[in-house]
Design a protein around this motif. Structure first.
Motif, PDB file in Angstrom:
ATOM      1  N   SER A 319       0.857  -1.187   0.000  1.00 41.44           N
ATOM      2  CA  SER A 319       0.000   0.000   0.000  1.00 41.44           C
ATOM      3  C   SER A 319       0.891   1.234   0.000  1.00 41.44           C
ATOM      4  O   SER A 319       1.992   1.221   0.559  1.00 41.44           O
ATOM      5  N   ASN A 320       0.410   2.298  -0.639  1.00 35.59           N
ATOM      6  CA  ASN A 320       1.154   3.550  -0.691  1.00 35.59           C
ATOM      7  C   ASN A 320       0.713   4.471   0.445  1.00 35.59           C
ATOM      8  O   ASN A 320      -0.453   4.489   0.838  1.00 35.59           O
ATOM      9  N   VAL A 321       1.670   5.256   0.968  1.00 39.47           N
ATOM     10  CA  VAL A 321       1.438   6.140   2.103  1.00 39.47           C
ATOM     11  C   VAL A 321       1.349   7.583   1.602  1.00 39.47           C
ATOM     12  O   VAL A 321       2.213   8.044   0.852  1.00 39.47           O
ATOM     13  N   PHE A 322       0.287   8.274   2.036  1.00 37.74           N
ATOM     14  CA  PHE A 322       0.075   9.665   1.639  1.00 37.74           C
ATOM     15  C   PHE A 322      -0.080  10.526   2.889  1.00 37.74           C
ATOM     16  O   PHE A 322      -0.518  10.066   3.940  1.00 37.74           O
ATOM     17  N   ASP A 323       0.272  11.797   2.739  1.00 38.57           N
ATOM     18  CA  ASP A 323       0.046  12.776   3.798  1.00 38.57           C
ATOM     19  C   ASP A 323      -0.477  14.056   3.157  1.00 38.57           C
ATOM     20  O   ASP A 323       0.246  14.732   2.417  1.00 38.57           O
ATOM     21  N   LYS A 324      -1.749  14.322   3.403  1.00 39.16           N
ATOM     22  CA  LYS A 324      -2.421  15.478   2.801  1.00 39.16           C
ATOM     23  C   LYS A 324      -2.305  15.473   1.281  1.00 39.16           C
ATOM     24  O   LYS A 324      -2.045  16.496   0.642  1.00 39.16           O
ATOM     25  N   GLY A 325      -2.487  14.292   0.716  1.00 43.91           N
ATOM     26  CA  GLY A 325      -2.458  14.133  -0.731  1.00 43.91           C
ATOM     27  C   GLY A 325      -1.084  13.992  -1.332  1.00 43.91           C
ATOM     28  O   GLY A 325      -0.953  13.774  -2.546  1.00 43.91           O
ATOM     29  N   ILE A 326      -0.032  14.111  -0.527  1.00 41.30           N
ATOM     30  CA  ILE A 326       1.344  14.006  -1.035  1.00 41.30           C
ATOM     31  C   ILE A 326       1.851  12.583  -0.829  1.00 41.30           C
ATOM     32  O   ILE A 326       1.762  12.033   0.267  1.00 41.30           O
ATOM     33  N   PHE A 327       2.390  11.989  -1.893  1.00 45.12           N
ATOM     34  CA  PHE A 327       2.912  10.623  -1.844  1.00 45.12           C
ATOM     35  C   PHE A 327       4.236  10.601  -1.088  1.00 45.12           C
ATOM     36  O   PHE A 327       5.206  11.245  -1.481  1.00 45.12           O
ATOM     37  N   LEU A 328       4.268   9.861   0.038  1.00 45.47           N
ATOM     38  CA  LEU A 328       5.465   9.777   0.861  1.00 45.47           C
ATOM     39  C   LEU A 328       6.323   8.569   0.542  1.00 45.47           C
ATOM     40  O   LEU A 328       7.549   8.613   0.657  1.00 45.47           O
TER      41      LEU A 328
END
Length: 662
Positions: A319-328
């Motif tokens: 799974s991909n991790v995002f923070d406020k729509g930004i790909f981390l």
């Protein structure tokens, strides 16, 4: 006397014909019951393992979802990175050993090739000069003349090594050590293609082997240290992630930065900082495929063989991790396929050679077989059962339903077919929708005959045999006491042998007679809550089901069929579900009432069945009091009403204004 003789012979014949008739019916029932038992044994075995398998995948999925959405994972990507020299050493050492061995094997298998032949050979060049990942590369140098034969920088090809290292004293020291022991490694400064001095790590050694004209080689593999970046993970965060991995009993958890670097992992800390592209293989392919996953999406990938020195078969949940729509970055949980082998292990009582295994959408075997010596991810399984199973995926997709719902609607069949080895087997398949695999069970046709009858069936057969013999000897005994002369004189003298033959025939048929009737201890009730005794068409109709199954010792799958019947007995709505119960269960479910349903009295009918001969049916009534409207329709009429009201007020205002002017 003659009349009585005819009477008794006729009675015996009637009894014999009755036994033959009921035996024939019983044999037919026995055949059907036997087929049902085959189905029950296979379905109960495979469905239990299917349930455990699906539970395993859902647990892995939920853990991956939890981890990717947690602040802990965001912290791994946001706490900053640092350069890891240990990661550079680990990565270079791994690649160095592999490529050096490839060069030595090539020289060993081509002893007639001279130095000129090798330098002009593209195959040898592709082995000696390899670029791994983004910046790592190998080089090949002449041992005696120090000439650089292969290098990623074409300006250095043909140059003399002693002249090249004059401006790089630490690199010169490494080669001085190499002259004494035959191999050396270390950190040194190097000017990159942009003219910037950067730190590198390299390993060098003499190649074991030589050309046909006696030339030997020096091989090296190097990488820029600053490319190996790892997450600056605190001790508390490290402990949390390691505990998370241990509790889930997973193989490893990897955190990969957007540029493909493994910035943290729970298992091999030596591999942290390595670019996932350097690992190669199916893990890297799985990672590339997962980059298209959106926030909240989980992907299952594999199986694939080990990475970073591991050789076992693994499965990845990504799974991909995002923070406020930004790909981390990306979170990867890997687990051993051996866990799935354990789930599929064990055998059915009475069946010694049942094969239960998984295949993927390429028909490749994914799990070990118990009685076949075949390789996973190599053996292709092409059988009717596999073909039908993957066809179910396509049919479910066409109907826009889950493959589980499609299977329940179609029911289960136990066909016989030839397995991939050509043996005749009974088979059953279960599509595993969450990963797109198929679970298959196969039992040799001859093995099925060893399925033991249930104890209650044995007791019933024994009771029936005694019943028939008591009846027969009771009739003969009654005849004996009623007319002694008939039985002692005529039968004993004329047809005693025939009577014994007749009794033998009756005994033979009675031993093969089986008319087994099961008695269900299942108790089912359906209740309509007071709130839903009057419902509106188009809305959900809720009802409560109570199941009591005191004789059921373990978890059992029950098929529930919900039907809405009008006063004319016409079916207006239907729904099917699968529920797992033990000794008792109580739950609330619903079915949507069609908007076309008219007012009146209706019946909710609940049919419950298992995969054996269990079947129960209960009903409850309720009223449909009118047609309902959807939310959009309600809003439409509200807006329409408001507009009409506004229009009336406007017209009234205009009318009053005109009268005042007059």
């Amino acid at each position: 006397m003659k009349l009585r003789f005819v009477f008794w012979i006729g009675l015996l014949c009637f009894l014999l014909l009755g036994i033959i008739l009921f035996t024939t019916i019983g044999l037919d029932f026995k055949k059907k019951n036997f087929n049902v038992q085959i189905e029950n044994y296979l379905v109960s075995s495979v469905s239990a393992k299917e349930e455990r398998l699906i539970d395993y995948f859902y647990e892995l999925e939920s853990d991956t979802m939890f981890l990717s959405n947690s602040e802990k994972s965001r912290a791994v990507f946001k706490e900053g990175v640092e350069i890891s020299k240990d990661a550079a050493v680990f990565d270079v050492s791994e690649e160095f050993l592999v490529i050096a061995k490839e060069i030595e094997n090539y020289l060993r298998t081509h002893p007639d090739m001279s130095l000129k032949d090798l330098l002009e050979n593209e195959e040898f060049k592709s082995i000696a000069l390899q670029k791994v990942g983004t910046k790592e590369y190998s080089t090949l140098i002449g041992l005696e003349n120090k000439e650089i034969y292969f290098h990623i920088d074409p300006l250095l090809v043909g140059a003399n090594l002693d002249e090249v290292v004059l401006n790089f004293p630490r690199l010169a020291e490494i080669f001085n050590k190499l002259g004494n022991v035959g191999e050396a490694s270390g950190f040194y400064s190097w000017k990159d293609e942009e003219g910037i001095i950067r730190e590198k790590y390299g390993e060098f050694r003499k190649i074991d082997g030589e050309t046909s004209d006696g030339k030997k080689f020096l091989f090296g593999f190097t990488a820029y240290v600053e490319d190996y970046k790892t997450a600056n993970v605190s001790d508390s965060l490290r402990k949390y992630l390691n505990n998370f991995n241990d509790v889930g009993m997973y193989h490893n958890i990897l955190f990969v930065s957007p540029d493909g670097r493994i910035i943290y992992m729970t298992l091999w800390e030596e591999g942290i900082g390595v670019n996932i592209e350097d690992i190669g293989g199916d893990l890297f392919d799985s990672y590339k495929s997962s980059l298209n996953l959106k926030k909240g999406e989980i992907g299952f990938y594999g199986p694939f063989f080990g990475y970073l020195g591991d050789t076992e078969l693994h499965l990845a949940s990504i799974s991909n991790v995002f923070d406020k729509g930004i790909f981390l970055g990306t979170v990867i949980i890997t687990d051993d396929m051996e866990d799935i082998n354990v789930i599929l292990g064990g055998e059915i009582k009475g069946i010694r050679e049942e094969e239960i295994y998984l295949v993927n959408d390429k028909s490749l075997l994914l799990t070990k077989m118990r009685f076949r010596d075949v390789d996973v991810m190599v053996q292709e399984i092409k059988t009717d059962s596999v073909e039908i199973c993957f066809r179910d995926f396509e049919e479910a997709k066409k109907k826009n339903i889950s493959v589980k719902e499609y299977e329940l609607s179609e029911g289960f069949m136990i066909p016989s077919f030839l397995d991939f080895k050509g043996d005749e087997v009974f088979g059953l398949h279960f599509p595993i929708g969450i990963v797109g695999w198929c679970l298959l069970s196969e039992v040799n046709v001859d093995e099925v005959l060893n399925i033991p009858l249930k104890e209650d069936l044995k007791q019933t057969l024994l009771a029936e045999q005694w019943l028939w013999w008591i009846l027969i000897f009771g009739v003969i005994g009654a005849g004996f006491f009623i007319d002694k002369n008939l039985f002692l004189v005529r039968i004993k003298k004329k047809s005693l042998k025939g009577i014994f033959a007749l009794l033998f025939i009756i005994l033979f048929f009675s031993l093969n007679f089986s008319n087994f009737i099961s008695v269900s201890a299942l108790s089912v009730a359906v209740y309509v809550p007071e709130k839903y005794t009057d419902v509106v068409a188009g809305e959900r109709f809720y009802f409560e089901i109570e199941v009591k199954y005191p004789e059921n010792p373990k978890r059992k799958d029950l098929k529930l069929n919900y039907e809405i019947i009008d006063s004319d007995g016409k079916l207006i709505a239907q729904s099917k579900v699968l529920k797992a119960v033990e000794t008792q269960a109580s739950f609330i479910d619903f079915i949507v009432i069609p908007e076309s349903a008219s007012k009146g009295l209706y019946i909710i009918r609940v049919k419950i069945a298992d995969y054996e001969d269990l079947s129960e049916e209960v009903e409850a009534s309720f009223q449909i009091v009118g047609s309902g409207f959807g939310q959009v329709q309600i809003y439409f009429f509200i807006i329409l009403g408001v507009l009409i009201l506004v229009a009336i007020l406007v017209i009234a205002s205009l009318f009053v204004t005109r009268r005042r002017r007059k």
